[in-house]
Every structure is written in structure tokens, then in C-alpha cells.
Design a protein around this motif. Structure first.
Motif, short mmCIF file in Angstrom:
data_model
loop_
_atom_site.label_atom_id
_atom_site.label_comp_id
_atom_site.label_asym_id
_atom_site.label_seq_id
_atom_site.Cartn_x
_atom_site.Cartn_y
_atom_site.Cartn_z
N PRO A 96 -49.80 90.49 80.94
CA PRO A 96 -49.48 90.85 82.31
C PRO A 96 -49.35 92.36 82.54
CG PRO A 96 -48.12 89.00 81.63
CD PRO A 96 -48.86 89.49 80.41
N TYR A 97 -48.88 93.09 81.54
CA TYR A 97 -48.68 94.54 81.70
C TYR A 97 -49.65 95.37 80.88
CZ TYR A 97 -44.47 92.94 83.97
OH TYR A 97 -43.58 92.30 84.80
N GLY A 98 -50.58 94.75 80.16
CA GLY A 98 -51.61 95.48 79.42
C GLY A 98 -51.06 96.27 78.24
N LEU A 134 -49.50 101.09 66.25
CA LEU A 134 -50.08 101.72 67.43
C LEU A 134 -49.64 100.94 68.65
CD1 LEU A 134 -51.99 103.78 68.72
CD2 LEU A 134 -53.84 102.14 68.36
N ILE A 135 -48.95 101.64 69.55
CA ILE A 135 -48.47 101.03 70.79
C ILE A 135 -49.26 101.66 71.93
CG2 ILE A 135 -46.47 100.65 72.28
CD1 ILE A 135 -44.74 101.21 69.76
N THR A 136 -49.99 100.81 72.66
CA THR A 136 -50.77 101.32 73.79
C THR A 136 -50.40 100.54 75.05
OG1 THR A 136 -52.60 99.85 73.25
CG2 THR A 136 -52.74 102.08 72.40
N ALA A 137 -50.23 101.28 76.11
CA ALA A 137 -49.96 100.72 77.44
C ALA A 137 -50.82 101.53 78.41
CB ALA A 137 -48.48 100.84 77.78
N PRO A 138 -50.92 101.09 79.66
CA PRO A 138 -51.76 101.83 80.61
C PRO A 138 -51.42 103.33 80.71
CG PRO A 138 -51.18 99.71 81.54
CD PRO A 138 -50.42 99.85 80.25
N GLU A 189 -48.38 106.39 68.03
CA GLU A 189 -48.58 105.81 66.71
C GLU A 189 -47.42 106.24 65.81
OE1 GLU A 189 -52.25 105.02 63.63
OE2 GLU A 189 -52.40 106.68 65.05
N LEU A 190 -46.80 105.25 65.16
CA LEU A 190 -45.66 105.51 64.29
C LEU A 190 -45.91 104.85 62.94
CD1 LEU A 190 -43.57 104.34 67.14
CD2 LEU A 190 -42.74 106.33 65.99
N SER A 191 -45.22 105.33 61.92
CA SER A 191 -45.29 104.68 60.62
C SER A 191 -44.49 103.39 60.66
CB SER A 191 -44.71 105.61 59.54
OG SER A 191 -44.62 104.91 58.32
#
Length: 126
Positions: free
Chosen positions: A107-109, A46-50, A55-57
Motif C-alpha cells: 500500500p505504501y510502496g 536496503l530500505i526503499t520508500a517513495p 542502506e545499513l549493515s
């Protein structure tokens, strides 16, 4: 010395068909045991940014270029390259591959987390 037993030993077959069958069953049992113990549960990244969430396998091979860094997913491992933040802690975290591990770029959330059932379960508070 008992020469009769020595003669019996000389005439005996060193390996029989039953020995080969038992050895094969033993090898298969060990193989199944290793597979059951060391198999990895299916996990997702799970990649989250602002302004981004995906979500990838973990079994996918992908390169995700975000605004401030690049995320690589390859051969069941996840890592960050090309970060433009000053401390580069996200790059120095290295490759992660187990459920519960994460890479964070404060720094970039940006947070990269491996979700799934862990191969080690903990019970806390009992």
C-alpha cells in the motif's frame, strides 16, 4: 583365559599426553569446520520508500521510523512494527535474517531487502 594380557591392561595408563593432544587437535578441527560452514556472509539491509532510501549493515542495531511503519534491525534480524496499512502483511512477515529475503508493504510502496552473498548458492538454467 590369558592372565598376562589382563595384567598388562591393569597396569596401562588410561589416558596419555598424546591422547590429550590428539583430542585437542580433533576439537579444534571440529570448531574450525563449524565456523567455516555456519559463518554468515556480511549483509546489508536496503530500505526503499517513495521518498526514502537507506542502506545499513545487518549487524547494526537501529530503529527507523518511516511515515507509515517502523523498521527494527537488531541482532542480525529485521522486522516491521507499527504499520498503519490495512492488511499489515509487512508486520506478519516476521523477522528476516538471510540474504535475498524481503519485507514488502504494497500500500505504501516500501521494500526492505537483505542484500549480500547468500549462504546457499543456486544455479539455474544450465
Amino acid at each position: 583365559m590369558n592372565f598376562e594380557n589382563i595384567e598388562k591392561l591393569k597396569k596401562s595408563k588410561p589416558i596419555t599426553v598424546l591422547d590429550i593432544i590428539l583430542f585437542a587437535v580433533f576439537v579444534v578441527a571440529i570448531g574450525v569446520s563449524f565456523w567455516a560452514v555456519y559463518r554468515r556472509p556480511k549483509s546489508t539491509v536496503l530500505i526503499t520508500a517513495p521518498s526514502y532510501s537507506r542502506e545499513l549493515s545487518i549487524s547494526d542495531n537501529a530503529v527507523i521510523e518511516l511515515e507509515h511503519l517502523t523498521v527494527h534491525i537488531e541482532l542480525g534480524k529485521v522486522w516491521v512494527t507499527d504499520s498503519d496499512c490495512p492488511d499489515k502483511i509487512c508486520e506478519h512477515t516476521g523477522k528476516i535474517s538471510r540474504a535475498g529475503e524481503s519485507i514488502v508493504c504494497l500500500p505504501y510502496g516500501i521494500v526492505i531487502t537483505i542484500n549480500g552473498r547468500s549462504d546457499v548458492q543456486w544455479v539455474i538454467g544450465r
